[in-house]
Design an enzyme around this catalytic site. Structure first.
Site, PDB file in Angstrom:
ATOM      1  N   SER A 296     -13.703  -5.453  -0.115  1.00 19.54           N
ATOM      2  CA  SER A 296     -12.426  -4.779  -0.329  1.00 19.54           C
ATOM      3  C   SER A 296     -12.679  -3.333  -0.736  1.00 19.54           C
ATOM      4  O   SER A 296     -13.786  -2.959  -1.117  1.00 19.54           O
ATOM      5  CB  SER A 296     -11.625  -5.490  -1.424  1.00 19.54           C
ATOM      6  OG  SER A 296     -11.984  -5.029  -2.713  1.00 19.54           O
ATOM      7  N   ASP A 297     -11.650  -2.521  -0.672  1.00 21.83           N
ATOM      8  CA  ASP A 297     -11.737  -1.202  -1.285  1.00 21.83           C
ATOM      9  C   ASP A 297     -11.256  -1.330  -2.739  1.00 21.83           C
ATOM     10  O   ASP A 297     -10.844  -2.397  -3.190  1.00 21.83           O
ATOM     11  CB  ASP A 297     -10.914  -0.179  -0.496  1.00 21.83           C
ATOM     12  CG  ASP A 297     -11.444   1.252  -0.657  1.00 21.83           C
ATOM     13  OD1 ASP A 297     -12.133   1.528  -1.656  1.00 21.83           O
ATOM     14  OD2 ASP A 297     -11.155   2.091   0.204  1.00 21.83           O
ATOM     15  N   TRP A 298     -11.277  -0.232  -3.437  1.00 19.26           N
ATOM     16  CA  TRP A 298     -11.053  -0.153  -4.878  1.00 19.26           C
ATOM     17  C   TRP A 298      -9.732  -0.812  -5.315  1.00 19.26           C
ATOM     18  O   TRP A 298      -8.666  -0.327  -4.980  1.00 19.26           O
ATOM     19  CB  TRP A 298     -11.072   1.320  -5.278  1.00 19.26           C
ATOM     20  CG  TRP A 298     -11.127   1.627  -6.733  1.00 19.26           C
ATOM     21  CD1 TRP A 298     -10.066   1.817  -7.565  1.00 19.26           C
ATOM     22  CD2 TRP A 298     -12.304   1.828  -7.529  1.00 19.26           C
ATOM     23  NE1 TRP A 298     -10.499   2.111  -8.823  1.00 19.26           N
ATOM     24  CE2 TRP A 298     -11.870   2.133  -8.839  1.00 19.26           C
ATOM     25  CE3 TRP A 298     -13.674   1.775  -7.262  1.00 19.26           C
ATOM     26  CZ2 TRP A 298     -12.766   2.394  -9.876  1.00 19.26           C
ATOM     27  CZ3 TRP A 298     -14.553   2.032  -8.298  1.00 19.26           C
ATOM     28  CH2 TRP A 298     -14.103   2.332  -9.589  1.00 19.26           C
ATOM     29  N   ASP A 300      -7.984  -3.173  -4.375  1.00 21.87           N
ATOM     30  CA  ASP A 300      -6.951  -3.399  -3.377  1.00 21.87           C
ATOM     31  C   ASP A 300      -6.455  -4.838  -3.277  1.00 21.87           C
ATOM     32  O   ASP A 300      -5.359  -5.068  -2.763  1.00 21.87           O
ATOM     33  CB  ASP A 300      -7.431  -2.904  -2.006  1.00 21.87           C
ATOM     34  CG  ASP A 300      -7.301  -1.401  -1.865  1.00 21.87           C
ATOM     35  OD1 ASP A 300      -6.381  -0.832  -2.479  1.00 21.87           O
ATOM     36  OD2 ASP A 300      -8.119  -0.793  -1.168  1.00 21.87           O
TER      37      ASP A 300
END
Length: 745
Positions: A296-298, A300
């Site tokens: 995942s991104d930060w 998210d």
């Protein structure tokens, strides 16, 4: 031999993981997985930021917090820095402590560390910074892109880090977007060829070697197509457009061997991509055949609940995203993902089979990286940090990125025997030459840049002598003196020319959001003050995206686009301005003229037309500077365009040749670009598409025949049924000012 070929060969040799090694690793992963508890498995899927286990002092570890993360929660990955870049020795010390702690766990599974090293090893002090992707796209030099990637891999590995969150494959078709400088521009072909080459360069030596790191494709999928241009905001993207312009880059990167993928932070057509099984499983896994780690991104996964409101609880958000295909959560500040996922498994909202699938991928990546054999920073890798030749390469890359947009009456190159006024906020700013992800996340804190970093003012003084240079500027981009128009007017009286340094200071992600592409009022006022002096003006732009200069462009005698080109940006600028380097960069985007006319080069025919009283006037594509613009101090002529056949059939190759001549007085590099146009198709065809390019070097009077080969796949498009097809019909090949037609049957 091309010197970049040679450098790549010197940096490392190609070693691929054999099928036998892969099978052996698979057996080891299966055996380890069988021993793991659910808690240990979910821990492997958890990624936290360094601040969770660190202290307020950069590089220091809180041993109790580390034990809580690694022993109690079995975290599989840590990322980031607390505030700023560390030294190589600090990295080795930090990563050794993490590896030591992992050794105390029941199964001794190593922790995988990751960083965003997007234009050089961002987070190690004195690492070599190169042009941002947008500048590398301007070079049109694939071998150069591979060479700088090898250096980045070397300096990452020397720091002890084996996972790089790069490269960005998002297509830069929305110039407002704050991550635009991280893209390879608006063209699909440049994005997929340069992107895939970079992915391969990171990994091809073998991930267990000290010259390679695991790469990460970013950000799957459509992240850059934000409707309002703001970071992490909704995207509305018809699938036909998604497949035509945004998917090909990832398809090629998967083929190139990417080990991981990071997910688009936003929503596409109302659905958070982190929760889209269609995008993450059906397309990414089944269609593209990707079998690496999806991270995942930060924060998210949390935002599927807190921002997007498609999950009614935090646990539902976790279950939705894991079931959709996310293998690892960049949580990053706590262990909520760990707790919620365990609860979701107990409640049978996520299957153990899905957990095993994700953990197997994570463990396999750690196996490939050699972490199970040696989880510690490799002392021998330190020798690959900070080599003198890296600085030469950084200058080569910055040189080739420099894009000359205007040279009225051949005002450039400048004489070294005249007096110059250097003005504007970019004149004494290091951060405005490097941009985002430069020793800090935002790149603005100049105290962390190498002490030998030079400003534009310094390099101009080096060329002509301090006695021939006047300035109205002060250090840093935001200084009040930098915008003093009255001082500029007074100081210009005794100079021959003004070098005006405008553009953008560094920014990354959401802090770089803007409401308007126009330069700020202070810079516009400064430009108008310079114009009022009546002196010749050379405009130097250091910016990550095209800021509007339409109102001042007519009064600029020369315009040099320098992008954010890394450590050697200032030297490259001065070399071009004073004729010690012949510019050869080409714009990787269409530089817009106004906010109401942002039309891309590969536009549809109807975008090209402005209907006036039933007369079709083809003025729709009217940028300030067209895609591919790039002037030289010499001239090039094209002749003798030849096609191997006028009737291309089936899977045959179309061989295209053209003669290019240097008709000027000095040597120069030049990118030869081949475009095609499909005249009629079942879907309205693009006006032109870049299909191939080659960079050549010609001496004065020298000619060279450049050859390309294309086939039906290069002519294909996505049709109404979402199939990629090549339809029979007439096509045009365009190179320079020449064109020839052929039929595909």
């Amino acid at each position: 031999m091309n010197k970049y070929f040679l450098l790549i060969a010197l940096l490392a040799s190609t070693v691929n993981l054999s099928a036998q090694q892969t099978t052996s690793n698979q057996k080891k992963v299966a055996a380890l997985l069988a021993k793991m508890t659910l808690e240990e498995k979910v821990g492997q899927m958890t990624q936290i930021t360094l601040g969770v286990v660190g202290t307020q002092v950069d590089g220091e570890i809180n041993q109790e917090a580390l034990k809580n993360a690694v022993v109690k929660h079995s975290v599989g990955s840590i990322l980031n820095v607390t505030n700023h870049a560390l030294t190589v020795d600090q990295w080795h010390n930090l990563l050794t402590k993490i590896a030591d702690e992992a050794k105390t766990t029941r199964l001794k599974i190593p922790v995988l560390y990751g960083l965003d090293a997007i234009h050089g090893q961002t987070y190690t002090l004195d690492a070599t910074l190169f042009p941002q992707n947008i500048g590398m796209a301007a070079t049109r030099n694939i071998q150069l892109a591979k060479a700088i990637t090898k250096v980045t891999a070397n300096e990452l590995r020397a720091s002890g880090v084996r996972w790089n969150f790069a490269t960005v494959l998002d297509c830069g078709r929305q110039p407002l977007w704050s991550r635009f400088p991280e893209t390879y521009g608006e063209d699909v072909f440049i994005g997929k060829t340069m992107g895939a080459a970079v992915i391969k360069a990171y990994e091809e030596d073998g991930l267990d070697k000290t010259t390679a790191v695991a790469s990460c494709m970013k950000h799957f999928l459509g992240y850059s197509a934000s409707r309002n241009g703001k970071d992490r905001t909704p995207i509305y993207l018809p699938e036909i457009e998604m497949r035509e312009y945004y998917l090909p880059q990832f398809k090629e990167a998967v083929k190139a061997g990417a080990s991981s993928v990071m997910i688009n932070s936003s929503i596409v057509n109302g659905i958070p991509v982190h929760a889209s099984k269609y995008l993450l499983t059906d397309i990414l896994r089944k269609e593209l055949g990707f079998n690496g780690v999806a991270v995942s991104d930060w924060e998210d996964i949390k935002r599927v609940y807190t921002w997007h409101h498609v999950a009614s609880s935090p646990r539902e958000a976790v279950a939705m995203c894991v079931n959709a295909g996310v293998d690892m959560s960049m949580v990053p500040y706590d262990f909520t993902f760990y707790d919620l996922l365990i609860d979701a498994v107990h409640k049978k909202e996520v299957s153990v089979q899905r957990i095993d699938e994700a953990v197997s991928r994570i463990l396999m990546l750690k196996m490939k990286l050699g972490l199970f054999d040696n989880p510690y920073p490799e002392e021998s890798a330190k020798a690959n940090f900070g080599k003198p030749e890296y600085q030469t390469l950084a200058l080569d890359a910055a040189h080739e990125a420099m894009t000359l947009l205007k040279n009225q009456d051949e005002v450039l190159p400048l004489s070294k025997n005249k007096k110059y006024l250097v003005a504007g906020p970019g004149a004494q700013s290091i951060s405005a030459l490097n941009g985002c992800w430069s020793y800090t996340w935002q790149g603005k804190d100049e105290q962390w840049y190498p002490k030998d970093s030079k400003t534009i003012l310094q390099t101009i003084e080096d060329k002509v002598g301090k006695s021939n240079v006047v300035t109205t500027t002060e250090k840093g981009f935001e200084g009040i003196k930098n915008f003093d128009g009255d001082a500029l007017i007074k100081s210009a009286k005794d100079v021959d020319c003004i070098i005006l340094c405008l553009g953008e200071n560094a920014y990354a992600e959401s802090p770089g959001n803007i409401a308007d592409l126009a330069l700020d009022e202070n810079q516009q006022a400064l430009a108008k003050a310079a114009i009022s002096t009546g002196k010749p003006i050379i405009l130097v732009l250091t910016e990550g995206r095209p800021r509007f200069i339409t109102n001042i462009e007519p009064k600029m005698n020369g315009i040099l686009m320098a992008y954010w080109s890394g450590k050697k940006t200032a030297e490259a600028i001065a070399d071009v301005l004073f004729g010690d380097y012949n510019p050869n960069g080409r714009l990787p985007y269409s530089y817009p003229r106004s906010s109401g006319e942002i039309v891309l080069y590969d536009r549809k025919p109807a975008e090209d037309i402005r209907e006036v009283f039933n007369d079709d006037i083809h003025t729709g594509y009217n940028p300030l500077f067209a895609f591919g613009t790039g002037l030289s101090y010499t001239t090039f002529a094209y002749s003798d365009l030849k096609l191997s056949t006028k009737n291309l059939v089936g899977d045959e190759k179309l061989h295209v040749s053209v003669t290019v001549s240097n008709t000027g007085k000095i040597a120069g590099k030049h990118t030869v670009e081949l475009y095609t146009r499909d005249l009629y198709a079942s879907i309205s065809p693009d006006m032109k598409r870049l299909r191939a390019f080659e960079k050549i070097d010609l001496k004065p009077g020298e000619s060279k025949t450049v050859k390309f080969s294309i086939d039906k796949n290069d002519l294909a498009f996505v049709n109404a049924k979402l199939n990629t097809v090549t339809e029979p019909g007439e096509f045009t090949v365009m190179i320079g000012d020449l064109m020839e037609s052929f039929q595909y049957k």
